[in-house]
Design an enzyme around this catalytic site. Structure first.
Site, PDB file in Angstrom:
ATOM      1  N   LEU A 140      12.494 -19.497  -3.983  1.00  0.00           N
ATOM      2  CA  LEU A 140      11.393 -18.692  -3.475  1.00  0.00           C
ATOM      3  C   LEU A 140      10.171 -18.774  -4.388  1.00  0.00           C
ATOM      4  CD1 LEU A 140      10.383 -16.357  -1.501  1.00  0.00           C
ATOM      5  CD2 LEU A 140      11.154 -14.799  -3.305  1.00  0.00           C
ATOM      6  N   HIS A 155       3.649   3.765  -8.682  1.00  0.00           N
ATOM      7  CA  HIS A 155       3.435   2.360  -9.045  1.00  0.00           C
ATOM      8  C   HIS A 155       4.679   1.758  -9.709  1.00  0.00           C
ATOM      9  CE1 HIS A 155      -0.628   2.523  -7.749  1.00  0.00           C
ATOM     10  NE2 HIS A 155      -1.068   3.295  -8.732  1.00  0.00           N
ATOM     11  N   TRP A 172       2.729   8.091  -1.792  1.00  0.00           N
ATOM     12  CA  TRP A 172       4.173   8.373  -1.821  1.00  0.00           C
ATOM     13  C   TRP A 172       4.514   9.297  -2.986  1.00  0.00           C
ATOM     14  CZ3 TRP A 172       7.805   7.280  -5.609  1.00  0.00           C
ATOM     15  CH2 TRP A 172       9.158   7.428  -5.261  1.00  0.00           C
ATOM     16  N   GLY A 219       0.638   5.475  -4.477  1.00  0.00           N
ATOM     17  CA  GLY A 219       0.083   6.743  -4.949  1.00  0.00           C
ATOM     18  C   GLY A 219       0.345   7.886  -3.995  1.00  0.00           C
ATOM     19  N   ASP A 257       0.826  -1.206   0.000  1.00  0.00           N
ATOM     20  CA  ASP A 257       0.000   0.000   0.000  1.00  0.00           C
ATOM     21  C   ASP A 257       0.863   1.261   0.000  1.00  0.00           C
ATOM     22  OD1 ASP A 257      -2.331   1.447   0.045  1.00  0.00           O
ATOM     23  OD2 ASP A 257      -2.606   1.298   2.217  1.00  0.00           O
ATOM     24  N   ILE A 271      -7.435  -5.256   6.477  1.00  0.00           N
ATOM     25  CA  ILE A 271      -7.028  -6.421   5.702  1.00  0.00           C
ATOM     26  C   ILE A 271      -7.413  -6.292   4.231  1.00  0.00           C
ATOM     27  CG2 ILE A 271      -7.163  -8.945   5.544  1.00  0.00           C
ATOM     28  CD1 ILE A 271      -5.781  -7.798   8.070  1.00  0.00           C
ATOM     29  N   SER A 272      -8.440  -5.515   3.927  1.00  0.00           N
ATOM     30  CA  SER A 272      -8.845  -5.222   2.549  1.00  0.00           C
ATOM     31  C   SER A 272      -9.105  -6.483   1.712  1.00  0.00           C
ATOM     32  CB  SER A 272      -7.800  -4.330   1.866  1.00  0.00           C
ATOM     33  OG  SER A 272      -7.736  -3.070   2.505  1.00  0.00           O
ATOM     34  N   SER A 325      -6.380  -5.747  -6.609  1.00  0.00           N
ATOM     35  CA  SER A 325      -7.541  -6.384  -5.994  1.00  0.00           C
ATOM     36  C   SER A 325      -8.750  -6.327  -6.919  1.00  0.00           C
ATOM     37  CB  SER A 325      -7.885  -5.688  -4.669  1.00  0.00           C
ATOM     38  OG  SER A 325      -8.549  -4.462  -4.907  1.00  0.00           O
ATOM     39  N   ARG A 340       0.636   9.507  -9.730  1.00  0.00           N
ATOM     40  CA  ARG A 340       0.468   8.225  -9.055  1.00  0.00           C
ATOM     41  C   ARG A 340       1.184   7.100  -9.797  1.00  0.00           C
ATOM     42  NH1 ARG A 340      -3.394   7.452  -5.272  1.00  0.00           N
ATOM     43  NH2 ARG A 340      -3.805   5.338  -6.014  1.00  0.00           N
ATOM     44  N   GLU A 374     -11.360  -4.981  -6.207  1.00  0.00           N
ATOM     45  CA  GLU A 374     -11.945  -3.648  -6.023  1.00  0.00           C
ATOM     46  C   GLU A 374     -11.166  -2.555  -6.753  1.00  0.00           C
ATOM     47  OE1 GLU A 374     -13.499  -6.431  -3.558  1.00  0.00           O
ATOM     48  OE2 GLU A 374     -11.427  -5.792  -3.253  1.00  0.00           O
ATOM     49  N   ARG A 424       1.165  -5.059   6.211  1.00  0.00           N
ATOM     50  CA  ARG A 424       0.567  -4.006   5.386  1.00  0.00           C
ATOM     51  C   ARG A 424       1.400  -2.748   5.544  1.00  0.00           C
ATOM     52  NH1 ARG A 424      -5.429  -2.623   3.722  1.00  0.00           N
ATOM     53  NH2 ARG A 424      -4.977  -0.758   2.488  1.00  0.00           N
TER      54      ARG A 424
END
Length: 234
Positions: free
Chosen positions: A123, A29, A17, A15, A12, A186-187, A57, A25, A59, A179
């Site tokens: 990993l 990213h 930052w 944008g 998170d 938690i989104s 996400s 924005r 959303e 986060r």
């Protein structure tokens, strides 16, 4: 330091930052995408086996058309810049989310990266894209119901059996959820998988999240008393 096999991060603050620095924005990213490489390498060195990153996400489609379009191009940028290094380091790219809703070019880039790295044993770099936990659980429930209808499963459902219908069926539970950017929610991220995870909310935005911050989080995790619903021995 206590072993932490699976770390999940809500990346998170890109944008905000960028805005604080007078940048668009999208600049945040891009820096955030570059930081995926930095933190993946650090996690690997610190003994993490699974690193699951919330890239986009279900959303996030609500954002502006221009921002969504830019975000959909970031996987191509990330893997063009760093895929060879990921392969050399033995990273395996894994994907969770509803890939069918992604633009074809984005989906193909992701699938190609996963396929190219499928034999690696280092990993597991898990990209959660067009991912939402509610969507995942509903998808799993529908898949289970379909199997029952077709005689492939019965109604003797257990949590262990249900997990086999989740996107993360091949992964261990999340040990630590981080986060960034100071938000404490938690989104809709990995709600099933974090049932007994430790949670860490850090003030640093994702572009500011350095290997030292990750190490700090893992050190904090190592001092947590994980009881999994039990009682600590006196």
């Amino acid at each position: 330091m206590k072993e932490c096999k699976h770390v999940a991060i809500i990346m998170d603050g890109n944008g905000r930052w960028a805005k604080a620095k007078g940048l668009p924005r999208t600049a945040g990213h891009k820096v955030g995408a570059d930081n995926v490489r930095t933190i993946a390498i650090a996690a690997d060195k610190l003994g993490v086996k699974y690193l699951t990153l919330y890239a986009f996400s279900t959303e996030n489609w609500k954002r502006s058309k221009d921002e969504v379009s830019y975000l959909m191009k970031l996987p191509a940028y990330l893997f063009k810049m760093y895929m060879q290094e990921f392969l050399q380091r033995g990273f395996r790219i894994r994907l969770i989310g509803d890939l069918s809703a992604l633009p074809e070019a984005t989906r193909q880039v992701l699938l190609d990266a996963a396929d190219e790295s499928k034999d690696n044993t280092g990993l597991n770099l898990v990209i959660a894209i067009n991912y939402g936990s509610h969507d995942e659980i509903v998808h799993a429930a529908v898949s289970y119901a379909k199997d029952v209808k077709e005689g492939k499963a019965d109604l003797n459902l257990t949590p262990e059996k249900f997990e086999q219908y989740l996107y993360t069926k091949d992964f261990p539970p999340v040990d630590l959820l981080i986060r960034t950017s100071g938000e404490q929610r938690i989104s809709n991220y990995l709600l099933w998988q974090i049932a007994y995870a430790e949670l860490e909310f850090v003030p640093e935005s994702w572009p500011e999240f350095t290997p030292d911050v990750l190490k700090r989080c893992l050190e904090e995790y190592s001092h947590r008393d994980r009881r999994f619903g039990g009682v600590k021995d006196e």
